[in-house]
Design a protein around this motif. Structure first.
Motif, short mmCIF file in Angstrom:
data_model
loop_
_atom_site.label_atom_id
_atom_site.label_comp_id
_atom_site.label_asym_id
_atom_site.label_seq_id
_atom_site.Cartn_x
_atom_site.Cartn_y
_atom_site.Cartn_z
N ILE A 309 34.65 8.73 68.45
CA ILE A 309 33.61 9.74 68.63
C ILE A 309 33.20 9.84 70.08
O ILE A 309 32.90 10.93 70.58
CB ILE A 309 32.41 9.41 67.72
CG1 ILE A 309 32.84 9.51 66.25
CG2 ILE A 309 31.23 10.32 68.00
CD1 ILE A 309 31.81 9.03 65.27
N ILE A 310 33.18 8.73 70.79
CA ILE A 310 32.86 8.74 72.23
C ILE A 310 34.12 9.15 72.99
O ILE A 310 35.12 8.44 72.98
CB ILE A 310 32.37 7.35 72.68
CG1 ILE A 310 31.10 6.98 71.90
CG2 ILE A 310 32.11 7.33 74.17
CD1 ILE A 310 30.61 5.58 72.18
N THR A 311 34.07 10.30 73.63
CA THR A 311 35.27 10.86 74.25
C THR A 311 35.47 10.43 75.70
O THR A 311 36.56 10.57 76.23
CB THR A 311 35.21 12.40 74.19
OG1 THR A 311 34.01 12.85 74.83
CG2 THR A 311 35.21 12.88 72.75
N SER A 347 24.33 7.49 79.67
CA SER A 347 24.74 8.68 78.92
C SER A 347 23.62 9.07 77.95
O SER A 347 23.74 8.91 76.73
CB SER A 347 26.04 8.40 78.16
OG SER A 347 26.50 9.55 77.50
N PRO A 348 22.49 9.59 78.47
CA PRO A 348 21.29 9.83 77.66
C PRO A 348 21.44 10.93 76.62
O PRO A 348 20.62 11.04 75.72
CB PRO A 348 20.22 10.20 78.70
CG PRO A 348 20.99 10.70 79.87
CD PRO A 348 22.27 9.92 79.89
N THR A 349 22.48 11.76 76.72
CA THR A 349 22.65 12.87 75.76
C THR A 349 23.70 12.57 74.70
O THR A 349 24.07 13.46 73.93
CB THR A 349 23.04 14.16 76.51
OG1 THR A 349 24.28 13.95 77.20
CG2 THR A 349 21.96 14.57 77.49
N ASN A 350 24.19 11.35 74.66
CA ASN A 350 25.21 11.01 73.65
C ASN A 350 24.51 10.73 72.32
O ASN A 350 23.91 9.68 72.11
CB ASN A 350 26.01 9.78 74.11
CG ASN A 350 27.23 9.54 73.23
OD1 ASN A 350 27.11 9.29 72.05
ND2 ASN A 350 28.40 9.62 73.84
N VAL A 385 16.20 12.96 67.61
CA VAL A 385 15.93 14.32 67.11
C VAL A 385 15.88 15.32 68.26
O VAL A 385 16.39 16.45 68.16
CB VAL A 385 14.61 14.34 66.31
CG1 VAL A 385 14.22 15.77 65.94
CG2 VAL A 385 14.74 13.48 65.05
N LYS A 386 15.27 14.93 69.38
CA LYS A 386 15.20 15.82 70.54
C LYS A 386 16.60 16.17 71.05
O LYS A 386 16.89 17.32 71.39
CB LYS A 386 14.40 15.15 71.66
CG LYS A 386 14.25 15.99 72.92
CD LYS A 386 13.44 15.25 73.97
CE LYS A 386 13.33 16.08 75.26
NZ LYS A 386 12.55 15.35 76.31
N ASN A 387 17.49 15.19 71.07
CA ASN A 387 18.85 15.44 71.52
C ASN A 387 19.61 16.32 70.52
O ASN A 387 20.35 17.23 70.92
CB ASN A 387 19.59 14.10 71.69
CG ASN A 387 21.00 14.28 72.18
OD1 ASN A 387 21.93 14.41 71.38
ND2 ASN A 387 21.19 14.31 73.49
N ILE A 388 19.39 16.09 69.23
CA ILE A 388 20.08 16.87 68.19
C ILE A 388 19.65 18.32 68.23
O ILE A 388 20.43 19.24 67.98
CB ILE A 388 19.81 16.27 66.79
CG1 ILE A 388 20.40 14.86 66.69
CG2 ILE A 388 20.37 17.16 65.69
CD1 ILE A 388 21.88 14.79 66.88
N SER A 389 18.37 18.56 68.56
CA SER A 389 17.86 19.94 68.59
C SER A 389 18.58 20.79 69.62
O SER A 389 18.57 22.02 69.55
CB SER A 389 16.36 19.93 68.86
OG SER A 389 16.09 19.41 70.15
#
Length: 481
Positions: A309-311, A347-350, A385-389
């Protein structure tokens, strides 16, 4: 004082050596496991609560119920290697008992000779004073017990000859019936006997040869990919019924070697080696996983996407080096959260890393680690949740991330939304993980559908047989009775 050992079914427990032996194999036990099994063997068939076991096995020491549960789990794990894990029976809301044929054997410590057996037959004696009237000799014995110097007349001799013939015919008839009975019993037993070597062709046992963090992480990644793309059930725990064995090891030159062995046809179905280079790791592992899945499904059109999953190869290399959340002794690895937080800083957006951190923290919180707190868990949930949004579609998320979202909603009491995330997770994968079934069981518990909930917990324990899974089934989010 004589040594007391135990013959339990076909196994021999040597208490002085802390060993359990069967068919030439010897397993060394921890002293507390030896004492636990010895106590249960002494009291075969009796149910003991955890408190009673603490009093008897731990001599009333101040230990928690968790220590007993962990010890029972470790004992079962050892017995499973001997195909004897059915010995220990859990009696719901009561405790545990040993269900096996037990024989206590006493050994003279000086000579090593066996003195007596607890389940031995009645002792024989040469004292005939209390025997009373002797049992009459059998027909064949009587026929030949006549002294040679007592020769009967001819008429009497004929009668004796006829009598001998009758006895011979009687004996032959009895022997014939006995032989026929033994033959029939042997045939019936062979016809109904279970096939010991029966293998499950859809079960894969994943074996790793060392405790390397990288090797364990790769094994878990393969297990997750098998669940997502095949109908194969896999486990990192030994399973003698597995139709296939997937062996993994890393050589000194940092090469990963993988061998898929078919335990039914006794041949290797797939072999591969690759160099674990940090700059090419994603491409190498992705290619490996595609080849493995295509071999198992016999379909070269199947394409494994986003696996791993981690590319990012550099980030993936660091991720594989993370320690496991729970170590081999069932204890929390405190460095896990520290190390995964370092990866998230880079990697704060992973979303996958955020989901792994959230689930890991929830597990530690459930295991009652005092260094965790609910506010921290809520902060991790907000980051996730913030990242998923920011994602365009929930359908692009892996099932592990969707399970984390479902867990978060379950903590907040949003049952319908939690069920929605679980449904999406189910669509993303051919099979579901143990965590999925635990969460599904929790939702059913809330709906008072306790029988269905317990069925889901049972599936979770089958997929991930560990002490951690037992605790999560009981205490994740809320206590299930």
């Amino acid at each position: 004082m004589a040594w007391r050992n135990f013959k339990i079914n076909d196994c021999l427990l040597i208490t002085t050596e802390n060993s359990l032996k069967k068919s030439g194999k010897t397993y060394i036990l921890e002293p507390r496991i030896t004492k636990l099994l010895s106590f249960l063997a002494q009291n075969q068939g009796i149910v003991f609560t955890r408190d009673e076991l603490i009093d008897e096995v731990w001599d009333g020491a101040v230990v928690s119920d968790q220590v007993v549960t962990q010890s029972i789990f470790e004992l079962r794990k050892i017995l499973k290697k001997l195909d004897e894990d059915h010995w220990i029976i859990t009696i719901p809301k009561r405790g545990y008992k040993l269900d096996a044929d037990v024989q206590q054997i006493y050994i003279d410590p000086n000579t090593g000779f066996k003195l007596e057996e607890f389940h031995s037959s009645n002792e024989h004696t040469n004292d005939n004073s209390n025997l009373g009237t002797a049992f009459p000799a059998g027909p064949m014995t009587r026929a030949f017990s006549k002294p040679d110097n007592d020769i009967p007349p001819a008429s009497v001799s004929n009668k004796i000859s006829n009598l001998m013939l009758n006895h011979w015919l009687f004996d032959v008839g009895i022997l014939s019936m006995l032989v026929l009975t033994l033959v029939f019993a042997s045939w019936a037993n062979n016809d109904n006997a279970p096939i010991k070597d029966l293998k499950n062709p859809r079960q894969i046992n994943i074996e790793i040869t060392s405790s390397s963090n990288q090797l364990y992480s790769i094994a878990k990644m393969i297990e997750s990919t098998l669940f997502s793309y095949t109908d194969y059930t896999s486990s990192l725990h030994p399973n003698s019924e597995a139709g296939k064995t997937l062996s993994l090891y890393i050589s000194n030159n940092n090469q990963l070697h993988i061998d898929l062995y078919n335990n039914i046809s006794h041949r290797s179905d797939f072999k591969k080696s690759l160099l674990l280079q940090s700059d090419k790791l994603y491409t190498s592992l992705n290619h490996l996983l595609n080849e493995l899945i295509q071999t198992l499904t016999h379909d070269h059109q199947v394409t494994v996407t986003n696996a791993p999953i981690i590319t990012d190869s550099t980030l993936l290399y660091k991720y594989l080096s993370l320690p496991d959340l729970i170590d081999d002794e069932g204890q929390v690895n405190k460095s896990y959260l520290t190390d995964i937080n370092k990866l998230i800083l880079n990697s704060p957006t992973n979303s996958y890393l955020l989901a792994k951190r959230y689930i890991g923290y929830a597990i530690i919180l459930t295991l009652d680690n005092k260094e965790t707190s609910m506010p921290n868990l809520m902060n991790y949930a907000r980051d996730l949740v913030k990242n998923i949004s920011l994602q365009n579609s929930l359908l692009s998320l892996p099932s592990q991330t969707l399970n984390a979202l479902a867990l978060n909603q379950l903590y907040q009491g949003n049952i319908d939304l939690s069920q929605h995330y679980l449904s999406l997770s189910r669509q993303q994968s051919k099979q579901s993980s143990a965590l999925y079934y635990i969460l599904q069981g929790k939702i059913l518990d809330i709906k008072n559908q306790h029988q269905q909930a317990n069925e889901n917990y049972s599936i979770a324990k089958y997929l991930a047989p560990s002490y951690e899974t037992e605790v999560l089934c009981k205490n994740l989010v809320f206590h299930s009775t």
